[in-house]
Design a protein around this motif. Structure first.
Motif, PDB file in Angstrom:
ATOM      1  N   THR A  14       0.844  -1.197   0.000  1.00 37.38           N
ATOM      2  CA  THR A  14       0.000   0.000   0.000  1.00 37.38           C
ATOM      3  C   THR A  14       0.880   1.248   0.000  1.00 37.38           C
ATOM      4  O   THR A  14       2.089   1.175   0.225  1.00 37.38           O
ATOM      5  N   MET A  15       0.256   2.376  -0.236  1.00 41.29           N
ATOM      6  CA  MET A  15       0.981   3.649  -0.234  1.00 41.29           C
ATOM      7  C   MET A  15       1.637   3.892   1.131  1.00 41.29           C
ATOM      8  O   MET A  15       2.779   4.345   1.214  1.00 41.29           O
ATOM      9  N   GLY A  16       0.942   3.571   2.209  1.00 39.43           N
ATOM     10  CA  GLY A  16       1.490   3.757   3.544  1.00 39.43           C
ATOM     11  C   GLY A  16       2.744   2.932   3.778  1.00 39.43           C
ATOM     12  O   GLY A  16       3.715   3.400   4.377  1.00 39.43           O
ATOM     13  N   GLU A  17       2.729   1.689   3.307  1.00 37.49           N
ATOM     14  CA  GLU A  17       3.905   0.829   3.467  1.00 37.49           C
ATOM     15  C   GLU A  17       5.086   1.359   2.664  1.00 37.49           C
ATOM     16  O   GLU A  17       6.233   1.331   3.125  1.00 37.49           O
ATOM     17  N   VAL A  18       4.809   1.864   1.471  1.00 40.44           N
ATOM     18  CA  VAL A  18       5.881   2.391   0.618  1.00 40.44           C
ATOM     19  C   VAL A  18       6.464   3.664   1.222  1.00 40.44           C
ATOM     20  O   VAL A  18       7.683   3.850   1.230  1.00 40.44           O
ATOM     21  N   THR A  19       5.608   4.536   1.752  1.00 43.48           N
ATOM     22  CA  THR A  19       6.120   5.763   2.364  1.00 43.48           C
ATOM     23  C   THR A  19       6.975   5.444   3.588  1.00 43.48           C
ATOM     24  O   THR A  19       7.960   6.129   3.839  1.00 43.48           O
ATOM     25  N   PHE A  36       7.825   9.968 -13.727  1.00 44.84           N
ATOM     26  CA  PHE A  36       8.555   8.839 -14.315  1.00 44.84           C
ATOM     27  C   PHE A  36       7.559   7.805 -14.819  1.00 44.84           C
ATOM     28  O   PHE A  36       6.774   7.259 -14.049  1.00 44.84           O
ATOM     29  N   ASP A  37       7.625   7.508 -16.118  1.00 46.75           N
ATOM     30  CA  ASP A  37       6.670   6.564 -16.692  1.00 46.75           C
ATOM     31  C   ASP A  37       7.007   5.113 -16.372  1.00 46.75           C
ATOM     32  O   ASP A  37       6.199   4.234 -16.638  1.00 46.75           O
ATOM     33  N   ILE A  38       8.195   4.809 -15.809  1.00 43.32           N
ATOM     34  CA  ILE A  38       8.476   3.420 -15.433  1.00 43.32           C
ATOM     35  C   ILE A  38       7.752   3.049 -14.138  1.00 43.32           C
ATOM     36  O   ILE A  38       7.660   1.886 -13.795  1.00 43.32           O
ATOM     37  N   LEU A  39       7.223   4.028 -13.451  1.00 42.14           N
ATOM     38  CA  LEU A  39       6.523   3.798 -12.194  1.00 42.14           C
ATOM     39  C   LEU A  39       5.022   3.741 -12.485  1.00 42.14           C
ATOM     40  O   LEU A  39       4.391   4.765 -12.746  1.00 42.14           O
ATOM     41  N   GLN A  40       4.450   2.547 -12.460  1.00 41.29           N
ATOM     42  CA  GLN A  40       3.043   2.350 -12.801  1.00 41.29           C
ATOM     43  C   GLN A  40       2.335   1.496 -11.753  1.00 41.29           C
ATOM     44  O   GLN A  40       2.053   0.329 -11.989  1.00 41.29           O
ATOM     45  N   PRO A  41       2.044   2.034 -10.571  1.00 40.31           N
ATOM     46  CA  PRO A  41       1.324   1.214  -9.582  1.00 40.31           C
ATOM     47  C   PRO A  41      -0.114   0.956 -10.026  1.00 40.31           C
ATOM     48  O   PRO A  41      -0.711   1.758 -10.731  1.00 40.31           O
ATOM     49  N   LYS A  42      -0.616  -0.190  -9.627  1.00 37.52           N
ATOM     50  CA  LYS A  42      -2.009  -0.520  -9.941  1.00 37.52           C
ATOM     51  C   LYS A  42      -2.904   0.235  -8.962  1.00 37.52           C
ATOM     52  O   LYS A  42      -2.486   0.633  -7.892  1.00 37.52           O
ATOM     53  N   LYS A  43      -4.144   0.442  -9.388  1.00 39.70           N
ATOM     54  CA  LYS A  43      -5.109   1.096  -8.506  1.00 39.70           C
ATOM     55  C   LYS A  43      -6.316   0.182  -8.355  1.00 39.70           C
ATOM     56  O   LYS A  43      -6.787  -0.418  -9.322  1.00 39.70           O
ATOM     57  N   ASN A  44      -6.819   0.081  -7.118  1.00 33.90           N
ATOM     58  CA  ASN A  44      -8.009  -0.730  -6.896  1.00 33.90           C
ATOM     59  C   ASN A  44      -9.260   0.093  -7.212  1.00 33.90           C
ATOM     60  O   ASN A  44      -9.164   1.229  -7.671  1.00 33.90           O
ATOM     61  N   LYS A  45     -10.424  -0.469  -6.944  1.00 32.57           N
ATOM     62  CA  LYS A  45     -11.680   0.215  -7.273  1.00 32.57           C
ATOM     63  C   LYS A  45     -11.847   1.529  -6.512  1.00 32.57           C
ATOM     64  O   LYS A  45     -12.479   2.449  -7.002  1.00 32.57           O
ATOM     65  N   LYS A  46     -11.258   1.610  -5.327  1.00 33.31           N
ATOM     66  CA  LYS A  46     -11.358   2.841  -4.542  1.00 33.31           C
ATOM     67  C   LYS A  46     -10.345   3.881  -4.984  1.00 33.31           C
ATOM     68  O   LYS A  46     -10.385   5.016  -4.522  1.00 33.31           O
ATOM     69  N   GLY A  47      -9.406   3.492  -5.845  1.00 33.10           N
ATOM     70  CA  GLY A  47      -8.396   4.425  -6.308  1.00 33.10           C
ATOM     71  C   GLY A  47      -7.111   4.386  -5.503  1.00 33.10           C
ATOM     72  O   GLY A  47      -6.207   5.186  -5.737  1.00 33.10           O
ATOM     73  N   ASN A  48      -7.025   3.457  -4.545  1.00 31.94           N
ATOM     74  CA  ASN A  48      -5.798   3.321  -3.757  1.00 31.94           C
ATOM     75  C   ASN A  48      -4.697   2.690  -4.604  1.00 31.94           C
ATOM     76  O   ASN A  48      -4.945   1.736  -5.340  1.00 31.94           O
ATOM     77  N   ARG A  49      -3.494   3.220  -4.483  1.00 27.87           N
ATOM     78  CA  ARG A  49      -2.371   2.693  -5.250  1.00 27.87           C
ATOM     79  C   ARG A  49      -1.840   1.428  -4.583  1.00 27.87           C
ATOM     80  O   ARG A  49      -1.645   1.376  -3.376  1.00 27.87           O
ATOM     81  N   PHE A  51       1.441  -1.049  -5.014  1.00 30.24           N
ATOM     82  CA  PHE A  51       2.754  -1.132  -5.635  1.00 30.24           C
ATOM     83  C   PHE A  51       3.244  -2.573  -5.649  1.00 30.24           C
ATOM     84  O   PHE A  51       3.177  -3.267  -4.631  1.00 30.24           O
ATOM     85  N   THR A  52       3.742  -3.015  -6.803  1.00 34.61           N
ATOM     86  CA  THR A  52       4.320  -4.344  -6.921  1.00 34.61           C
ATOM     87  C   THR A  52       5.794  -4.283  -6.523  1.00 34.61           C
ATOM     88  O   THR A  52       6.348  -3.206  -6.306  1.00 34.61           O
TER      89      THR A  52
END
Length: 111
Positions: A14-19, A36-49, A51-52
């Motif tokens: 999640t965004m919190g874990e990455v921060t 940066f276009d190499i950074l493409q996190p997926k978003k769930n239905k709620k719009g939360n990022r 990250f793989t």
């Protein structure tokens, strides 16, 4: 034979874990996502990022170029565009050296 715990790798962070991993604000991660276009996190239905592991390694590369080596955002973008494989290989080496350092520190502390 002592039991050794395996490192658990999650599929998505999640965004919190990455921060927490990078010790930065979420706004900086979102800014780098736009820049940066190499950074493409997926978003769930709620719009939360979400990250793989690949997104995390790309963030490490970006932070290394911008924070450690002092590249500008434009310079880091161009470097990644022309030397993406070299940057990934360099980051892989840096990660393995950091793991080796932490292992050696553990051994030193146990003596």
């Amino acid at each position: 034979m002592p039991y050794k715990e395996r490192e658990i790798n999650k599929l998505y962070y999640t965004m919190g874990e990455v921060t927490e991993m990078f010790d930065v604000n979420a706004s900086q991660i979102r800014f780098y996502e736009r820049e940066f276009d190499i950074l493409q996190p997926k978003k769930n239905k709620k719009g939360n990022r979400l990250f793989t592991q690949e997104d995390i390694s790309n963030l490490k590369i970006i932070f290394n170029l911008v924070k450690e080596k002092g590249y500008t955002l434009q310079g880091a973008r161009e470097f990644l565009r022309t030397n993406k494989n070299e940057a990934k290989e360099n980051q892989r080496v840096i990660d393995s050296l950091e793991r080796l350092k932490s292992f050696l520190l553990e051994v030193r502390d146990s003596l």
